[in-house]
Design a protein around this motif. Structure first.
Motif, PDB file in Angstrom:
ATOM      1  N   LEU A   3      41.635  34.823  35.701  1.00  0.00           N
ATOM      2  CA  LEU A   3      42.757  35.062  36.611  1.00  0.00           C
ATOM      3  C   LEU A   3      44.063  35.201  35.829  1.00  0.00           C
ATOM      4  CD1 LEU A   3      43.678  35.353  39.521  1.00  0.00           C
ATOM      5  CD2 LEU A   3      43.845  32.858  39.670  1.00  0.00           C
ATOM      6  N   ALA A   4      44.228  34.402  34.770  1.00  0.00           N
ATOM      7  CA  ALA A   4      45.442  34.483  33.965  1.00  0.00           C
ATOM      8  C   ALA A   4      45.538  35.860  33.309  1.00  0.00           C
ATOM      9  CB  ALA A   4      45.455  33.383  32.911  1.00  0.00           C
ATOM     10  N   ILE A   5      44.404  36.353  32.789  1.00  0.00           N
ATOM     11  CA  ILE A   5      44.424  37.659  32.119  1.00  0.00           C
ATOM     12  C   ILE A   5      44.778  38.753  33.122  1.00  0.00           C
ATOM     13  CG2 ILE A   5      42.990  39.376  30.956  1.00  0.00           C
ATOM     14  CD1 ILE A   5      41.437  36.909  29.777  1.00  0.00           C
ATOM     15  N   VAL A   6      44.152  38.704  34.314  1.00  0.00           N
ATOM     16  CA  VAL A   6      44.466  39.708  35.335  1.00  0.00           C
ATOM     17  C   VAL A   6      45.926  39.561  35.759  1.00  0.00           C
ATOM     18  CG1 VAL A   6      43.941  40.563  37.652  1.00  0.00           C
ATOM     19  CG2 VAL A   6      42.079  39.833  36.148  1.00  0.00           C
ATOM     20  N   GLY A   7      46.368  38.328  35.936  1.00  0.00           N
ATOM     21  CA  GLY A   7      47.738  38.093  36.383  1.00  0.00           C
ATOM     22  C   GLY A   7      48.766  38.665  35.423  1.00  0.00           C
ATOM     23  N   ARG A  40      37.055  34.976  46.478  1.00  0.00           N
ATOM     24  CA  ARG A  40      38.087  34.083  46.988  1.00  0.00           C
ATOM     25  C   ARG A  40      39.343  34.827  47.431  1.00  0.00           C
ATOM     26  NH1 ARG A  40      39.135  28.891  43.914  1.00  0.00           N
ATOM     27  NH2 ARG A  40      37.182  27.771  43.950  1.00  0.00           N
ATOM     28  N   GLY A  41      39.363  36.149  47.190  1.00  0.00           N
ATOM     29  CA  GLY A  41      40.513  36.927  47.630  1.00  0.00           C
ATOM     30  C   GLY A  41      41.715  36.821  46.704  1.00  0.00           C
ATOM     31  N   LEU A  42      41.507  36.330  45.465  1.00  0.00           N
ATOM     32  CA  LEU A  42      42.637  36.180  44.545  1.00  0.00           C
ATOM     33  C   LEU A  42      42.921  37.460  43.754  1.00  0.00           C
ATOM     34  CD1 LEU A  42      41.861  32.584  43.249  1.00  0.00           C
ATOM     35  CD2 LEU A  42      43.773  33.280  44.708  1.00  0.00           C
ATOM     36  N   ILE A  43      41.847  38.239  43.494  1.00  0.00           N
ATOM     37  CA  ILE A  43      42.049  39.530  42.825  1.00  0.00           C
ATOM     38  C   ILE A  43      41.296  40.596  43.618  1.00  0.00           C
ATOM     39  CG2 ILE A  43      42.292  38.479  40.543  1.00  0.00           C
ATOM     40  CD1 ILE A  43      39.462  39.463  39.870  1.00  0.00           C
ATOM     41  N   GLU A  44      41.661  41.857  43.384  1.00  0.00           N
ATOM     42  CA  GLU A  44      40.992  42.955  44.084  1.00  0.00           C
ATOM     43  C   GLU A  44      40.955  44.175  43.165  1.00  0.00           C
ATOM     44  OE1 GLU A  44      43.497  43.560  47.471  1.00  0.00           O
ATOM     45  OE2 GLU A  44      45.144  44.412  46.274  1.00  0.00           O
ATOM     46  N   GLU A  45      40.102  45.127  43.527  1.00  0.00           N
ATOM     47  CA  GLU A  45      40.013  46.338  42.718  1.00  0.00           C
ATOM     48  C   GLU A  45      41.273  47.175  42.917  1.00  0.00           C
ATOM     49  OE1 GLU A  45      36.421  48.475  43.322  1.00  0.00           O
ATOM     50  OE2 GLU A  45      35.173  46.678  43.155  1.00  0.00           O
ATOM     51  N   SER A  46      41.635  47.888  41.861  1.00  0.00           N
ATOM     52  CA  SER A  46      42.788  48.787  41.989  1.00  0.00           C
ATOM     53  C   SER A  46      42.530  50.017  41.141  1.00  0.00           C
ATOM     54  CB  SER A  46      44.065  48.058  41.585  1.00  0.00           C
ATOM     55  OG  SER A  46      44.498  48.391  40.318  1.00  0.00           O
ATOM     56  N   GLY A  47      41.621  50.852  41.633  1.00  0.00           N
ATOM     57  CA  GLY A  47      41.327  52.107  40.951  1.00  0.00           C
ATOM     58  C   GLY A  47      40.451  51.928  39.732  1.00  0.00           C
ATOM     59  N   PRO A  83      48.153  39.717  47.368  1.00  0.00           N
ATOM     60  CA  PRO A  83      49.242  38.934  47.986  1.00  0.00           C
ATOM     61  C   PRO A  83      48.823  37.470  48.211  1.00  0.00           C
ATOM     62  CG  PRO A  83      49.023  41.061  49.073  1.00  0.00           C
ATOM     63  CD  PRO A  83      47.864  40.949  48.115  1.00  0.00           C
ATOM     64  N   LEU A  84      47.540  37.239  48.538  1.00  0.00           N
ATOM     65  CA  LEU A  84      47.080  35.859  48.729  1.00  0.00           C
ATOM     66  C   LEU A  84      47.249  35.054  47.440  1.00  0.00           C
ATOM     67  CD1 LEU A  84      45.665  33.756  50.574  1.00  0.00           C
ATOM     68  CD2 LEU A  84      43.493  34.562  49.640  1.00  0.00           C
ATOM     69  N   PHE A  85      47.038  35.728  46.282  1.00  0.00           N
ATOM     70  CA  PHE A  85      47.232  35.071  44.985  1.00  0.00           C
ATOM     71  C   PHE A  85      48.654  34.520  44.875  1.00  0.00           C
ATOM     72  CE2 PHE A  85      49.183  35.928  40.817  1.00  0.00           C
ATOM     73  CZ  PHE A  85      48.532  34.989  40.037  1.00  0.00           C
ATOM     74  N   LEU A  86      49.640  35.387  45.195  1.00  0.00           N
ATOM     75  CA  LEU A  86      51.041  34.953  45.100  1.00  0.00           C
ATOM     76  C   LEU A  86      51.290  33.757  46.017  1.00  0.00           C
ATOM     77  CD1 LEU A  86      52.926  38.386  45.089  1.00  0.00           C
ATOM     78  CD2 LEU A  86      52.520  36.859  43.156  1.00  0.00           C
ATOM     79  N   LYS A  87      50.723  33.857  47.222  1.00  0.00           N
ATOM     80  CA  LYS A  87      50.955  32.799  48.213  1.00  0.00           C
ATOM     81  C   LYS A  87      50.357  31.478  47.729  1.00  0.00           C
ATOM     82  CE  LYS A  87      52.761  32.245  52.356  1.00  0.00           C
ATOM     83  NZ  LYS A  87      52.191  32.491  53.665  1.00  0.00           N
ATOM     84  N   LEU A  88      49.116  31.514  47.241  1.00  0.00           N
ATOM     85  CA  LEU A  88      48.438  30.275  46.857  1.00  0.00           C
ATOM     86  C   LEU A  88      49.063  29.653  45.599  1.00  0.00           C
ATOM     87  CD1 LEU A  88      44.660  30.978  47.567  1.00  0.00           C
ATOM     88  CD2 LEU A  88      46.293  29.680  48.915  1.00  0.00           C
ATOM     89  N   PHE A  89      49.706  30.488  44.781  1.00  0.00           N
ATOM     90  CA  PHE A  89      50.346  29.935  43.586  1.00  0.00           C
ATOM     91  C   PHE A  89      51.842  29.699  43.806  1.00  0.00           C
ATOM     92  CE2 PHE A  89      46.415  31.089  41.621  1.00  0.00           C
ATOM     93  CZ  PHE A  89      46.286  30.217  40.561  1.00  0.00           C
TER      94      PHE A  89
END
Lengths: 242, 187, 187
Positions: free
Chosen positions: B92-96, B124-131, B144-150
């Motif tokens: 998650l940190a790497i994706v973030g 868990r809905g923290l990351i999603e595909e983007s092309g 957006p859920l990632f931003l909210k939960l963090f």
């Protein structure tokens, strides 16, 4: 899984058959490891690699681990207690045996536990769990109701630690070869050039490993016909001459 | 309850979609008449229970009783916030920090395959595909859920990794440095 | 069956993973004692039925009765997953009892490299990464799915591994053989 241990066919003086059978015979003590020429196994493996035409990294790793384990075992048998001070020498074979025993016992435990795991896995398959999607009304997680649950520092720490290169492996506990056969051959030849000498002279002040390697070098000279030796009685002085 | 009705219950419990009488009969290696009797038996046994038998779309299905809907929403319709595993936190940190980023790139940085961690984060809905990347690999970004939960207003609020990094460098070099460290780790 | 037990049944029917008593109590807005009573009630009501109540992976879950396995696999076209290989079973045992444990440690105990067994267990979802050792090696532990599939409430349910240790007679025979071998070398 057709492992390299399974596929590697050996034809040695004391054993002919697949490598994995050799391993299990050694572990079951039905074959004396001291009689097995490990270099021949390595040569057979190199031949095997050539025949395969390509290097399977996983198989190569497996082979290296196996042959390293055999080498360690054999060197322990040949040079009991080489890292121990002289006054502990008498204990060394017992300690080596204890350690080997410890490993065999530990492995026996986990082999048994593995049997339990396999049976429990099979038994567990009798129960099936539901994997249906949630009804539509329950499916959407609303971002609005979500509350802060994690500390962003977790992410900073995780990415920061990935930037660090892991410390190099500490291999100091593995005894490095301090002396080579070539070195000892050179020494013996220089002593021979002066005429007769005693073996004690050749290994004066040397540690046990050096003594062993020097003896090995002496055997090599004998094989090549460069030297012969005399020993009047067991544990008596050895005189080397051309 | 007959043994056959119990088996019908088990099958309907497991099936994600409604099951026809014919399919049930095939699976149970019995006749359709027997299955129909078993369904009647089952419907009776489910009186007053938390699960109901329903005939829908030409088949039979079990469903939760409507009385439990409110409790079900409390239990299930909320983000899962169990602790992140170490593998998930690293991924998650790497994706973030590097988004969009592909899975092979994540694996190179971490030095191990990261498929299950990526899948769990998507789940868990923290990351999603983007092309897709130019090489066809799926790219990931945070949601957006990632931003909210963090508790972050935007990605700019991510903490500066220099805090945890013994030798801080220019921020723009982060990706390169991660890849280099990853290669040394794998080597 | 009480209304609360019926609601517990509905929640467990819907939940994709085992649910703890605490989570059930929160969702049902009642006490944990009441939930435990309801679970007992539910277990009794499921006697002789096609669905069973199981305590696994720290929570409670419903599963189909083993009697229905054959028919269920026919209906869902879901064959049994292949049995664990000996290498996988041994590796899983080592991770199960010694977790967290690194791959080199597993290899040391088994005496052979265990990469493909480890990878297969990760792929099966039975083990997962759990941080890194001081040398940067990935550590492994078992997953909740492992507990669920093996029908274990927690790791404490694993049987005492001392039962597989060789008998004292076998051990002393082995010790004698090894010592004799050692003495021959020394002499």
């Amino acid at each position: 899984m057709a492992t390299v241990a399974h596929r590697l066919e050996l034809d040695l003086d004391v054993f002919a058959g697949p490598f994995d059978l050799l391993l299990s015979l050694v572990l079951r003590e039905e074959l004396d490891l001291l009689e097995v020429e490990l270099a021949e196994i390595v040569l057979a493996y190199v031949d095997h690699l050539e025949a395969e035409g390509e290097l399977d990294l996983e198989a190569a790793t497996e082979f290296l681990v196996l042959i390293a384990a055999l080498l360690e075992l054999k060197s322990r048998l040949m040079l009991p207690g080489e890292e121990l001070p002289d006054d502990l020498d008498a204990l060394a074979p017992a300690e080596a045996a204890e350690e080997l025993l410890e490993r065999l016992l530990q492995y026996a435990r986990f082999r048994g536990a593995g049997g339990w795991m396999a049976a429990a896995h099979a038994a567990g398959q009798a129960y099936l769990h539901r994997s249906a999607p949630l009804p539509p009304g329950l499916r959407r997680v609303s971002v609005e109701v979500a509350e802060r649950a994690y500390d962003p520092d977790v992410l900073g720490a995780a990415v920061g630690s990935l930037l660090r290169t892991p410390p190099p492996l500490d291999l100091r506990h593995i005894a490095a070869p301090r002396v080579s056969v070539a070195e000892r051959l050179a020494l013996l030849r220089s002593l021979l050039a002066r005429g007769r000498f005693s073996f004690d002279e050749a290994v004066e002040g040397a540690d046990r490993v050096t003594e062993a390697v020097t003896l090995f070098a002496l055997l090599e000279l004998y094989k090549r016909g460069e030297a012969a030796w005399e020993q009047a009685e067991p544990f008596g002085p050895i005189t080397v001459h051309a | 309850m007959t043994a056959l009705a119990a088996q019908v219950e088990a099958l309907l419990f497991l099936a994600p979609e409604p099951v026809t009488v014919e399919e049930l009969a095939d699976a149970l290696q019995t006749g359709e008449e027997a299955v129909r009797d078993a369904l009647e038996d089952l419907a009776g046994a489910l009186e007053g229970r938390g699960v109901v038998l329903r005939e829908v779309a030409g088949g039979w299905a079990l469903a939760s009783h409507p009385d439990a809907e409110e409790a079900a929403r409390r239990l299930l319709a909320r983000p899962r916030t169990s602790a992140l595993t170490a593998a998930q936190a690293e991924t998650l940190a790497i994706v973030g920090y590097l988004q969009p980023v592909s899975r092979p790139e994540v694996a190179r940085i971490r030095g191990v395959a990261s498929e299950s961690a990526t899948a769990a984060l998507v789940e868990r809905g923290l990351i999603e595909e983007s092309g897709r990347s130019q090489f066809g690999a799926v790219l990931y970004r945070t949601t957006p859920l990632f931003l909210k939960l963090f508790g972050l207003r935007s990605l700019d609020d991510l903490p500066d990794p220099a805090q945890w990094d013994p030798s801080p460098e220019d921020e723009s070099a982060l990706r390169d440095r991660l890849l280099r460290a990853g290669e040394q780790r794998a080597g």
